[in-house]
Design a protein around this motif. Structure first.
Motif, PDB file in Angstrom:
ATOM      1  N   LEU A  38     -32.317   6.670  34.036  1.00  0.00           N
ATOM      2  CA  LEU A  38     -31.289   7.123  34.962  1.00  0.00           C
ATOM      3  C   LEU A  38     -31.128   8.629  34.839  1.00  0.00           C
ATOM      4  CD1 LEU A  38     -28.519   4.406  34.365  1.00  0.00           C
ATOM      5  CD2 LEU A  38     -30.483   4.329  35.915  1.00  0.00           C
ATOM      6  N   VAL A  39     -30.953   9.308  35.963  1.00  0.00           N
ATOM      7  CA  VAL A  39     -30.704  10.747  35.937  1.00  0.00           C
ATOM      8  C   VAL A  39     -29.429  11.041  36.722  1.00  0.00           C
ATOM      9  CG1 VAL A  39     -32.191  11.173  37.952  1.00  0.00           C
ATOM     10  CG2 VAL A  39     -31.651  13.043  36.378  1.00  0.00           C
ATOM     11  N   HIS A  40     -28.594  11.878  36.134  1.00  0.00           N
ATOM     12  CA  HIS A  40     -27.315  12.237  36.753  1.00  0.00           C
ATOM     13  C   HIS A  40     -27.111  13.744  36.617  1.00  0.00           C
ATOM     14  CE1 HIS A  40     -23.157  12.312  37.936  1.00  0.00           C
ATOM     15  NE2 HIS A  40     -22.759  12.685  36.738  1.00  0.00           N
ATOM     16  N   ALA A  41     -26.769  14.405  37.717  1.00  0.00           N
ATOM     17  CA  ALA A  41     -26.554  15.851  37.714  1.00  0.00           C
ATOM     18  C   ALA A  41     -25.069  16.164  37.608  1.00  0.00           C
ATOM     19  CB  ALA A  41     -27.128  16.465  38.989  1.00  0.00           C
ATOM     20  N   PHE A  42     -24.747  17.166  36.812  1.00  0.00           N
ATOM     21  CA  PHE A  42     -23.367  17.649  36.775  1.00  0.00           C
ATOM     22  C   PHE A  42     -23.379  19.156  36.945  1.00  0.00           C
ATOM     23  CE2 PHE A  42     -24.641  18.594  32.478  1.00  0.00           C
ATOM     24  CZ  PHE A  42     -23.852  19.649  32.067  1.00  0.00           C
ATOM     25  N   PHE A  43     -22.278  19.680  37.462  1.00  0.00           N
ATOM     26  CA  PHE A  43     -22.204  21.115  37.737  1.00  0.00           C
ATOM     27  C   PHE A  43     -20.927  21.677  37.121  1.00  0.00           C
ATOM     28  CE2 PHE A  43     -21.704  24.987  40.259  1.00  0.00           C
ATOM     29  CZ  PHE A  43     -23.003  25.457  40.256  1.00  0.00           C
ATOM     30  N   PRO A  44     -21.034  22.471  36.042  1.00  0.00           N
ATOM     31  CA  PRO A  44     -19.852  23.055  35.400  1.00  0.00           C
ATOM     32  C   PRO A  44     -19.254  24.163  36.272  1.00  0.00           C
ATOM     33  CG  PRO A  44     -21.851  23.868  34.349  1.00  0.00           C
ATOM     34  CD  PRO A  44     -22.289  22.850  35.368  1.00  0.00           C
ATOM     35  N   LEU A  45     -18.230  23.821  37.023  1.00  0.00           N
ATOM     36  CA  LEU A  45     -17.711  24.706  38.063  1.00  0.00           C
ATOM     37  C   LEU A  45     -17.255  26.066  37.534  1.00  0.00           C
ATOM     38  CD1 LEU A  45     -15.677  22.138  40.206  1.00  0.00           C
ATOM     39  CD2 LEU A  45     -17.886  23.172  40.745  1.00  0.00           C
ATOM     40  N   ALA A  46     -16.682  26.069  36.346  1.00  0.00           N
ATOM     41  CA  ALA A  46     -16.099  27.317  35.839  1.00  0.00           C
ATOM     42  C   ALA A  46     -17.103  28.205  35.120  1.00  0.00           C
ATOM     43  CB  ALA A  46     -14.934  26.995  34.901  1.00  0.00           C
ATOM     44  N   LYS A  47     -18.340  27.778  34.993  1.00  0.00           N
ATOM     45  CA  LYS A  47     -19.309  28.548  34.219  1.00  0.00           C
ATOM     46  C   LYS A  47     -19.503  29.948  34.781  1.00  0.00           C
ATOM     47  CE  LYS A  47     -24.099  28.425  32.568  1.00  0.00           C
ATOM     48  NZ  LYS A  47     -25.373  27.639  32.535  1.00  0.00           N
ATOM     49  N   GLU A  50     -28.109  16.062  33.352  1.00  0.00           N
ATOM     50  CA  GLU A  50     -28.645  17.407  33.461  1.00  0.00           C
ATOM     51  C   GLU A  50     -27.727  18.310  34.278  1.00  0.00           C
ATOM     52  OE1 GLU A  50     -31.232  18.142  31.790  1.00  0.00           O
ATOM     53  OE2 GLU A  50     -32.102  16.172  31.334  1.00  0.00           O
ATOM     54  N   GLU A  51     -27.632  19.566  33.829  1.00  0.00           N
ATOM     55  CA  GLU A  51     -26.833  20.554  34.537  1.00  0.00           C
ATOM     56  C   GLU A  51     -27.595  21.077  35.750  1.00  0.00           C
ATOM     57  OE1 GLU A  51     -25.123  25.124  33.890  1.00  0.00           O
ATOM     58  OE2 GLU A  51     -25.966  24.013  32.197  1.00  0.00           O
ATOM     59  N   GLY A  52     -26.926  21.147  36.905  1.00  0.00           N
ATOM     60  CA  GLY A  52     -27.546  21.731  38.084  1.00  0.00           C
ATOM     61  C   GLY A  52     -27.205  20.985  39.352  1.00  0.00           C
ATOM     62  N   PRO A  96     -27.916  18.535  42.511  1.00  0.00           N
ATOM     63  CA  PRO A  96     -28.616  17.246  42.483  1.00  0.00           C
ATOM     64  C   PRO A  96     -30.110  17.316  42.772  1.00  0.00           C
ATOM     65  CG  PRO A  96     -26.491  16.980  43.530  1.00  0.00           C
ATOM     66  CD  PRO A  96     -26.661  18.462  43.287  1.00  0.00           C
ATOM     67  N   PHE A  97     -30.508  18.007  43.856  1.00  0.00           N
ATOM     68  CA  PHE A  97     -31.933  18.023  44.184  1.00  0.00           C
ATOM     69  C   PHE A  97     -32.747  18.701  43.092  1.00  0.00           C
ATOM     70  CE2 PHE A  97     -35.569  20.417  45.843  1.00  0.00           C
ATOM     71  CZ  PHE A  97     -36.391  19.347  46.189  1.00  0.00           C
ATOM     72  N   GLU A  98     -32.253  19.825  42.575  1.00  0.00           N
ATOM     73  CA  GLU A  98     -32.993  20.545  41.539  1.00  0.00           C
ATOM     74  C   GLU A  98     -33.132  19.689  40.284  1.00  0.00           C
ATOM     75  OE1 GLU A  98     -30.832  22.007  43.553  1.00  0.00           O
ATOM     76  OE2 GLU A  98     -32.281  23.335  44.541  1.00  0.00           O
ATOM     77  N   VAL A  99     -32.073  18.962  39.940  1.00  0.00           N
ATOM     78  CA  VAL A  99     -32.120  18.105  38.750  1.00  0.00           C
ATOM     79  C   VAL A  99     -33.105  16.954  38.954  1.00  0.00           C
ATOM     80  CG1 VAL A  99     -30.791  16.438  37.388  1.00  0.00           C
ATOM     81  CG2 VAL A  99     -29.837  18.695  37.885  1.00  0.00           C
ATOM     82  N   ILE A 100     -33.044  16.310  40.112  1.00  0.00           N
ATOM     83  CA  ILE A 100     -33.974  15.216  40.397  1.00  0.00           C
ATOM     84  C   ILE A 100     -35.406  15.724  40.380  1.00  0.00           C
ATOM     85  CG2 ILE A 100     -34.730  13.559  42.149  1.00  0.00           C
ATOM     86  CD1 ILE A 100     -31.783  13.423  43.063  1.00  0.00           C
ATOM     87  N   SER A 101     -35.641  16.858  41.041  1.00  0.00           N
ATOM     88  CA  SER A 101     -36.986  17.410  41.126  1.00  0.00           C
ATOM     89  C   SER A 101     -37.547  17.757  39.757  1.00  0.00           C
ATOM     90  CB  SER A 101     -36.973  18.667  42.009  1.00  0.00           C
ATOM     91  OG  SER A 101     -38.248  19.255  42.067  1.00  0.00           O
ATOM     92  N   SER A 102     -36.755  18.434  38.928  1.00  0.00           N
ATOM     93  CA  SER A 102     -37.234  18.826  37.605  1.00  0.00           C
ATOM     94  C   SER A 102     -37.465  17.614  36.712  1.00  0.00           C
ATOM     95  CB  SER A 102     -36.248  19.793  36.941  1.00  0.00           C
ATOM     96  OG  SER A 102     -34.996  19.170  36.716  1.00  0.00           O
ATOM     97  N   THR A 103     -36.628  16.589  36.854  1.00  0.00           N
ATOM     98  CA  THR A 103     -36.799  15.383  36.043  1.00  0.00           C
ATOM     99  C   THR A 103     -38.042  14.612  36.449  1.00  0.00           C
ATOM    100  OG1 THR A 103     -34.385  15.222  35.815  1.00  0.00           O
ATOM    101  CG2 THR A 103     -35.660  13.293  35.190  1.00  0.00           C
ATOM    102  N   VAL A 104     -38.315  14.555  37.754  1.00  0.00           N
ATOM    103  CA  VAL A 104     -39.547  13.915  38.229  1.00  0.00           C
ATOM    104  C   VAL A 104     -40.769  14.639  37.682  1.00  0.00           C
ATOM    105  CG1 VAL A 104     -40.984  13.548  40.280  1.00  0.00           C
ATOM    106  CG2 VAL A 104     -38.585  12.872  40.307  1.00  0.00           C
ATOM    107  N   LYS A 105     -40.747  15.955  37.712  1.00  0.00           N
ATOM    108  CA  LYS A 105     -41.881  16.728  37.201  1.00  0.00           C
ATOM    109  C   LYS A 105     -42.062  16.526  35.700  1.00  0.00           C
ATOM    110  CE  LYS A 105     -41.576  20.300  40.768  1.00  0.00           C
ATOM    111  NZ  LYS A 105     -41.247  21.716  41.073  1.00  0.00           N
TER     112      LYS A 105
END
Length: 284
Positions: A171-180, A227-229, A231-240
């Protein structure tokens, strides 16, 4: 179980038929093969092309190793490709539609969408887009989870179809730390920013666990990647990184003109990644 494989007799479609055959054998499913003949031409030409399509379908059923010993039904129908596929899926009560990777047509795709995108956007059926060469049954799968009902439904549907029965699922899940970004702009130290991101990752992990529990999926997935980022970037990097045989994801229902617009994560994935992709529409 009923599987419908759509073909335009291209190399892309040949791969789709082979994959559909492997899936049908693994799941004990009946398999229908459909070719859509363009009906925007004189009726006599439609009739000629229909007979020729039926002949080619019968030849492929007899010659393709993956289709041997299966209950296969060849079908040639007239109409627009995406509409013909959906009408046939309704006729055979398909549980799954299998299609080859789309052929890009530049500006036409931008405004209308490829056949497979239109089937996914407007139809109620799970759709498997076959990108890779077919060498063996699927062994590994990656499911994208965004804590929505469609993403849970995609996993449940894949299980119901029997696609995940023998696969190692991640399973892959993307999260985005808004305050970073704000913290960095304010001059907060890297250590403190890293601590904040770690806290957000922990929170996202707990949210994923709670979501899976609430949907009866607590035992699903041998591993979870948070993974931080975006959704598409996280999915893409995880697939690779993991090179799964299959990517599973839900689609969010849209209506009216929104169906014609691009930009959803699913559409980005379909257009950009070379892995086989199973898209599952929301429950209706």
């Amino acid at each position: 179980m009923q599987i419908l494989a759509a073909t335009d007799f291209s190399t892309r479609s040949y791969r789709a038929l082979r994959r559909a055959g492997l899936l049908a054998k693994a799941c004990g499913a009946e398999l229908s093969l459909v070719h859509v003949v363009d009906d925007d031409q004189p009726p006599n030409l439609v009739a000629i092309e229909t007979r020729e399509a039926e002949r080619i379908l019968a030849e492929q059923i007899g010659a393709m190793a993956e289709l041997q010993s299966l209950r296969c039904r060849p079908m040639a129908v007239a109409g627009d490709p995406f509409d013909g596929i959906l009408r046939t899926a309704t006729t055979v009560q398909a549980d799954l539609i299998v299609m080859g990777a789309h052929r890009k047509q530049l500006l036409r795709d931008v405004f209308i969408g490829t056949t497979i995108e239109r089937v996914i956007r407007t139809g109620p059926h799970p759709v498997l887009m076959v990108n890779d060469e077919v060498e063996r049954p699927y062994r590994t799968a990656l499911a994208a989870v965004d804590l929505s009902e469609p993403s849970a439904n995609a996993i449940k549907t894949s299980m119901t179809l029997g696609l995940l029965r023998t696969l190692r699922l991640t399973l892959v899940h993307a999260f985005f730390p808004l305050a970073k970004g704000k913290l960095s702009y304010a001059g907060v130290s890297k250590d403190n920013i890293d601590e904040y991101v770690a806290g957000e990752r922990l929170r996202a992990t707990q949210e994923l666990i709670t979501f899976l529990d609430a949907n009866g999926l607590s035992d699903v997935g041998q591993s979870k990647h948070i993974e931080e980022g975006a959704p598409f970037e996280v999915i893409s990097s995880t697939v690779k990184r993991l090179s799964p045989d299959l990517l599973v994801m839900g689609t969010h229902g849209r209506s009216g003109i929104a169906k014609m617009l691009l930009g959803s994560v699913a559409e980005e994935v379909l257009r950009s990644l070379d892995v086989d992709i199973l898209t599952v529409p929301p429950t209706r």
